[in-house]
Design a protein around this motif. Structure first.
Motif, PDB file in Angstrom:
ATOM      1  N   MET A   1       0.910  -1.087  -0.005  1.00 56.44           N
ATOM      2  CA  MET A   1      -0.128   0.092  -0.195  1.00 56.44           C
ATOM      3  C   MET A   1       1.086   1.190  -0.107  1.00 56.44           C
ATOM      4  SD  MET A   1      -1.156   2.787   2.191  1.00 56.44           S
ATOM      5  CE  MET A   1      -0.637   1.885   3.895  1.00 56.44           C
ATOM      6  N   PHE A   2       1.786   1.251   0.986  1.00 51.17           N
ATOM      7  CA  PHE A   2       2.649   2.525   1.243  1.00 51.17           C
ATOM      8  C   PHE A   2       3.393   2.583  -0.403  1.00 51.17           C
ATOM      9  CE2 PHE A   2       6.205   4.771   2.050  1.00 51.17           C
ATOM     10  CZ  PHE A   2       5.620   6.084   2.746  1.00 51.17           C
ATOM     11  N   PHE A   3       4.060   1.608  -0.661  1.00 51.25           N
ATOM     12  CA  PHE A   3       4.885   1.783  -1.681  1.00 51.25           C
ATOM     13  C   PHE A   3       4.089   2.267  -3.167  1.00 51.25           C
ATOM     14  CE2 PHE A   3       7.173  -0.845  -5.340  1.00 51.25           C
ATOM     15  CZ  PHE A   3       7.894   0.312  -5.725  1.00 51.25           C
ATOM     16  N   ASP A   4       2.931   1.655  -3.222  1.00 50.64           N
ATOM     17  CA  ASP A   4       2.054   2.155  -4.209  1.00 50.64           C
ATOM     18  C   ASP A   4       1.602   3.480  -4.410  1.00 50.64           C
ATOM     19  OD1 ASP A   4       2.082  -0.478  -5.327  1.00 50.64           O
ATOM     20  OD2 ASP A   4       0.070  -1.238  -4.612  1.00 50.64           O
ATOM     21  N   LYS A   5       1.190   3.924  -3.148  1.00 44.40           N
ATOM     22  CA  LYS A   5       0.905   5.347  -2.988  1.00 44.40           C
ATOM     23  C   LYS A   5       1.892   6.135  -3.395  1.00 44.40           C
ATOM     24  CE  LYS A   5       0.713   6.929   1.415  1.00 44.40           C
ATOM     25  NZ  LYS A   5       0.126   7.530   2.711  1.00 44.40           N
ATOM     26  N   VAL A   6       3.288   6.153  -2.774  1.00 51.10           N
ATOM     27  CA  VAL A   6       4.343   6.884  -3.102  1.00 51.10           C
ATOM     28  C   VAL A   6       5.018   6.812  -4.087  1.00 51.10           C
ATOM     29  CG1 VAL A   6       4.627   7.355  -0.645  1.00 51.10           C
ATOM     30  CG2 VAL A   6       5.981   5.816  -1.850  1.00 51.10           C
ATOM     31  N   LEU A   7       4.535   5.882  -5.177  1.00 48.30           N
ATOM     32  CA  LEU A   7       5.084   5.764  -6.425  1.00 48.30           C
ATOM     33  C   LEU A   7       5.215   6.756  -7.144  1.00 48.30           C
ATOM     34  CD1 LEU A   7       6.334   2.751  -7.237  1.00 48.30           C
ATOM     35  CD2 LEU A   7       4.424   2.774  -8.755  1.00 48.30           C
ATOM     36  N   GLY A 115       3.512  -2.546  14.966  1.00 50.53           N
ATOM     37  CA  GLY A 115       4.725  -2.009  14.633  1.00 50.53           C
ATOM     38  C   GLY A 115       5.145  -2.841  13.233  1.00 50.53           C
ATOM     39  N   PHE A 116       5.141  -4.576  13.374  1.00 49.62           N
ATOM     40  CA  PHE A 116       5.666  -5.064  12.233  1.00 49.62           C
ATOM     41  C   PHE A 116       5.071  -4.648  10.809  1.00 49.62           C
ATOM     42  CE2 PHE A 116       6.505  -8.757  15.353  1.00 49.62           C
ATOM     43  CZ  PHE A 116       7.571  -8.176  15.830  1.00 49.62           C
ATOM     44  N   TRP A 117       3.710  -4.351  10.569  1.00 54.93           N
ATOM     45  CA  TRP A 117       3.280  -4.056   9.394  1.00 54.93           C
ATOM     46  C   TRP A 117       3.468  -2.447   9.255  1.00 54.93           C
ATOM     47  CZ3 TRP A 117      -0.752  -0.507   9.653  1.00 54.93           C
ATOM     48  CH2 TRP A 117      -1.801  -0.767  10.743  1.00 54.93           C
ATOM     49  N   CYS A 118       3.600  -1.797  10.274  1.00 58.73           N
ATOM     50  CA  CYS A 118       3.997  -0.223   9.848  1.00 58.73           C
ATOM     51  C   CYS A 118       5.383  -0.114   9.316  1.00 58.73           C
ATOM     52  CB  CYS A 118       3.542   0.520  10.927  1.00 58.73           C
ATOM     53  SG  CYS A 118       1.979   0.932  11.329  1.00 58.73           S
ATOM     54  N   ILE A 119       6.225  -1.111   9.874  1.00 65.40           N
ATOM     55  CA  ILE A 119       7.525  -0.971   9.418  1.00 65.40           C
ATOM     56  C   ILE A 119       7.664  -1.215   7.988  1.00 65.40           C
ATOM     57  CG2 ILE A 119       9.408  -2.754   9.381  1.00 65.40           C
ATOM     58  CD1 ILE A 119       9.356  -3.066  12.183  1.00 65.40           C
ATOM     59  N   GLN A 120       6.781  -1.794   7.252  1.00 64.66           N
ATOM     60  CA  GLN A 120       6.748  -1.899   5.641  1.00 64.66           C
ATOM     61  C   GLN A 120       6.920  -0.694   5.029  1.00 64.66           C
ATOM     62  OE1 GLN A 120       7.821  -4.880   5.512  1.00 64.66           O
ATOM     63  NE2 GLN A 120       7.492  -5.285   7.671  1.00 64.66           N
ATOM     64  N   ALA A 121       6.302   0.579   5.772  1.00 59.00           N
ATOM     65  CA  ALA A 121       6.457   1.984   5.151  1.00 59.00           C
ATOM     66  C   ALA A 121       7.890   2.000   4.826  1.00 59.00           C
ATOM     67  CB  ALA A 121       5.948   2.981   6.191  1.00 59.00           C
ATOM     68  N   ILE A 126      12.817   1.647   0.525  1.00 56.66           N
ATOM     69  CA  ILE A 126      13.762   0.824   0.419  1.00 56.66           C
ATOM     70  C   ILE A 126      13.703   0.353  -0.946  1.00 56.66           C
ATOM     71  CG2 ILE A 126      15.529  -1.097   0.942  1.00 56.66           C
ATOM     72  CD1 ILE A 126      14.812  -0.553   3.802  1.00 56.66           C
ATOM     73  N   VAL A 127      12.454  -0.546  -1.141  1.00 52.53           N
ATOM     74  CA  VAL A 127      12.145  -1.074  -2.440  1.00 52.53           C
ATOM     75  C   VAL A 127      11.960   0.012  -3.489  1.00 52.53           C
ATOM     76  CG1 VAL A 127      10.465  -2.497  -3.691  1.00 52.53           C
ATOM     77  CG2 VAL A 127      11.191  -3.351  -1.313  1.00 52.53           C
ATOM     78  N   GLY A 128      11.208   1.119  -3.253  1.00 51.08           N
ATOM     79  CA  GLY A 128      10.968   2.230  -4.047  1.00 51.08           C
ATOM     80  C   GLY A 128      12.111   2.690  -4.710  1.00 51.08           C
ATOM     81  N   GLY A 129      13.105   3.085  -3.944  1.00 49.60           N
ATOM     82  CA  GLY A 129      14.367   3.662  -4.462  1.00 49.60           C
ATOM     83  C   GLY A 129      15.250   2.837  -5.164  1.00 49.60           C
ATOM     84  N   LEU A 130      15.169   1.336  -4.913  1.00 49.01           N
ATOM     85  CA  LEU A 130      15.745   0.436  -5.820  1.00 49.01           C
ATOM     86  C   LEU A 130      15.238   0.306  -7.093  1.00 49.01           C
ATOM     87  CD1 LEU A 130      16.944  -2.347  -3.096  1.00 49.01           C
ATOM     88  CD2 LEU A 130      18.450  -0.742  -4.281  1.00 49.01           C
ATOM     89  N   VAL A 263      13.023   4.760   9.253  1.00 47.04           N
ATOM     90  CA  VAL A 263      11.868   4.351   9.641  1.00 47.04           C
ATOM     91  C   VAL A 263      11.682   3.045  10.224  1.00 47.04           C
ATOM     92  CG1 VAL A 263       9.284   3.948   8.660  1.00 47.04           C
ATOM     93  CG2 VAL A 263      10.881   5.776   7.830  1.00 47.04           C
ATOM     94  N   ILE A 264      12.330   1.950   9.639  1.00 47.26           N
ATOM     95  CA  ILE A 264      12.136   0.616   9.953  1.00 47.26           C
ATOM     96  C   ILE A 264      12.654   0.710  11.630  1.00 47.26           C
ATOM     97  CG2 ILE A 264      13.135  -1.635  10.069  1.00 47.26           C
ATOM     98  CD1 ILE A 264      12.824  -1.485   7.013  1.00 47.26           C
ATOM     99  N   ILE A 265      13.968   1.282  11.658  1.00 48.17           N
ATOM    100  CA  ILE A 265      14.795   1.188  12.923  1.00 48.17           C
ATOM    101  C   ILE A 265      13.755   2.149  13.852  1.00 48.17           C
ATOM    102  CG2 ILE A 265      16.381   2.005  14.391  1.00 48.17           C
ATOM    103  CD1 ILE A 265      18.121   1.688  11.913  1.00 48.17           C
ATOM    104  N   ILE A 266      13.112   3.237  13.584  1.00 46.70           N
ATOM    105  CA  ILE A 266      12.288   3.938  14.593  1.00 46.70           C
ATOM    106  C   ILE A 266      11.319   3.121  15.118  1.00 46.70           C
ATOM    107  CG2 ILE A 266      11.010   6.151  14.803  1.00 46.70           C
ATOM    108  CD1 ILE A 266      12.932   7.686  13.297  1.00 46.70           C
ATOM    109  N   ILE A 267      10.394   2.737  14.153  1.00 45.33           N
ATOM    110  CA  ILE A 267       9.092   2.153  14.273  1.00 45.33           C
ATOM    111  C   ILE A 267       9.202   0.829  15.061  1.00 45.33           C
ATOM    112  CG2 ILE A 267       7.130   0.915  13.352  1.00 45.33           C
ATOM    113  CD1 ILE A 267       7.300   3.093  10.856  1.00 45.33           C
ATOM    114  N   PHE A 268      10.413   0.171  14.928  1.00 48.53           N
ATOM    115  CA  PHE A 268      10.797  -1.264  15.522  1.00 48.53           C
ATOM    116  C   PHE A 268      11.188  -1.059  17.119  1.00 48.53           C
ATOM    117  CE2 PHE A 268      13.734  -4.383  17.048  1.00 48.53           C
ATOM    118  CZ  PHE A 268      12.797  -5.547  16.903  1.00 48.53           C
ATOM    119  N   ILE A 269      11.814  -0.076  17.255  1.00 49.72           N
ATOM    120  CA  ILE A 269      12.335   0.288  18.538  1.00 49.72           C
ATOM    121  C   ILE A 269      11.126   0.781  19.491  1.00 49.72           C
ATOM    122  CG2 ILE A 269      13.842   1.916  19.978  1.00 49.72           C
ATOM    123  CD1 ILE A 269      16.099   1.383  17.894  1.00 49.72           C
ATOM    124  N   THR A 270      10.598   1.746  19.016  1.00 43.18           N
ATOM    125  CA  THR A 270       9.334   2.290  19.713  1.00 43.18           C
ATOM    126  C   THR A 270       8.313   1.403  20.030  1.00 43.18           C
ATOM    127  OG1 THR A 270       8.449   3.063  17.624  1.00 43.18           O
ATOM    128  CG2 THR A 270      10.071   4.653  18.962  1.00 43.18           C
TER     129      THR A 270
END
Length: 431
Positions: A1-7, A115-121, A126-130, A263-270
């Motif tokens: 969802m996030f990747f599709d939105k920010v494409l 947190g796990f599914w929000c990390i996918q933002a 990452i995937v978007g950049g690549l 984003v992954i680090i921040i969401i995972f830790i918090t």
């Protein structure tokens, strides 16, 4: 969802803006939020009345089709149409995930899972950049690189929508991967949540309580709005802003990857901290401090300081990550199925108001530094700190009031009666 939105954000570095003029790119980001807001009440109603998995799977399938259709659009008008439709169908995603999380897990477990599914933002960045970097090396004559990118990603989403429709269970009681005994164990497992199970009976009195009797509702919606202005801004313009620092299109795409990691680090830790210690107010408030510092640096530094500006932009993302905590707060602190569904809907509507307003802060007249937009980011991030502390204070006082009410009394058991958090005096707010 996030990747599709920010494409569309990545397509900005791949040539899509040559078909646009003035503030039309900002308008395309804004109109997505308008479609989302328009559809959100209907989506919430569909989730209330019909099987969740079938609604979610259908919407994912349809937004995959719309995403693929972006590849055929070269005019401003045609892009506006597909952006509206994409926003309408993506309105199902976050609300559906929140509803699923509440069906299987206790409050502390929900923190980790959400947190796990929000990390996918972050994974989306990452995937978007690549993906953007890879497709920029396509130099065909009939199609442009951004068109191929939209087509391929859209087809992947269509396939995932079909899988969701076929495999995702509607609720705990018809989960195909659980035995009858395990279903009973799951229901007992979430008893202490005091939030009940899925209930298809629509209850207007719970909606009335949410908006007219719950003193935390409007404060949390204001907090959501202030915090997510940053998401609406940098989510749509991170590629454009990075480009103003002097990086070329290839570097700009690759420099989005550290954003995803951060984003992954921040969401995972918090979210792990929330799961183990609670302390929602203190953890969430602390996330705005790096963001405020980043905004100040972006306003102060000239664009010639490439590295300094880039690091400051990365810091701002700390202030966009609390949307995960807000989802968790909704799940923790809302009882009553109709009330919970519509609190999530209201949160997502405000979130998307931010995606409408924030891109409009970046006007061509203020390019390339966009100082007015950066000042607005700083102000909204600063407001979040006292606002969050006040919400925590009110929650604490309400718990103390209920503790006094029940001193010396045996608490009644009505976890699965679909009572709201106000009606159920055993309920205690997490703060």
């Amino acid at each position: 969802m996030f990747f599709d939105k920010v494409l569309l954000n990545y397509a900005a570095a791949m040539g899509i803006k040559k078909n646009l003029k003035d503030n039309e790119f900002s308008d395309l980001n804004t109109i997505f939020g308008a479609g989302y807001i328009f559809m959100m009440p209907f989506t919430s109603y569909f989730f209330q009345r019909f099987p969740l998995s079938k609604i979610l799977g259908t919407f994912i399938f349809l937004w995959g089709i719309v995403l693929a259709c972006h590849s055929a659009c070269k005019t401003y008008a045609s892009l506006m149409v597909v952006r509206v439709l994409l926003g309408m169908f993506e309105s199902s995603s976050a609300a559906g995930c929140i509803a699923i999380s509440g069906m299987y897990y206790t409050k502390s477990e929900q923190s980790k899972r959400i947190g796990f599914w929000c990390i996918q933002a972050g994974t989306g960045y990452i995937v978007g950049g690549l993906v953007s970097f890879g497709f920029q090396h396509y130099h065909g004559t009939k199609f442009e690189s951004w068109q191929i990118m939209f087509l391929v990603v859209g087809l992947v989403t269509i396939a995932f929508g079909a899988l969701t429709f076929a495999l995702l269970p509607d609720n705990t009681t018809n989960a195909w991967f659980l035995s009858q005994e395990e279903k009973v164990e799951v229901i007992e497992h979430i008893r202490d949540n005091q939030t009940g199970l899925e209930n298809k009976a629509f209850k207007w009195e719970q909606i009335r309580e949410l908006f007219f009797e719950d003193k935390l509702t409007w404060l949390m919606l204001l907090f959501t709005g202030c915090s997510q202005i940053s998401t609406g801004a940098i989510g749509s313009f991170s590629v454009t802003i990075t480009g103003t620092f002097g990086f070329d299109s290839y570097d700009t795409a690759l420099l989005q990857i550290p954003i995803g990691v951060l984003v992954i680090i921040i969401i995972f830790i918090t979210t792990q901290m929330l799961a183990y210690w609670g302390q929602y107010t203190l953890i969430t408030t602390s996330m705005f401090i790096p963001s405020v510092i980043g905004c100040i640096v972006l306003i102060s530094l000239p664009l010639s300081h490439k590295v300094g500006n880039l690091l400051a932009l990365y810091l701002v993302y700390s202030g966009s990550c609390p949307i995960t905590n807000i989802y968790i707060w909704n799940s923790w602190n809302t009882s009553g199925y109709s009330k919970r569904i519509f609190r999530n809907a209201a949160t997502l509507i405000v979130y998307n108001v931010c995606t409408i307003v924030a891109p409009q802060m970046f006007r061509e007249s203020s390019a390339p530094r966009y100082i007015p937009a950066k000042i607005a980011l700083l102000v909204t991030q600063c407001v979040c700190i006292p606002l969050q502390l006040y919400i925590g204070y009110l929650s604490k006082k309400e718990n103390e009031k209920r503790d006094k009410e029940q001193e010396g009394k045996e608490p009644e058991r009505y976890e699965f009666l679909d009572l709201t958090d106000i009606q159920n005096r055993n309920f205690r707010y997490m703060y």
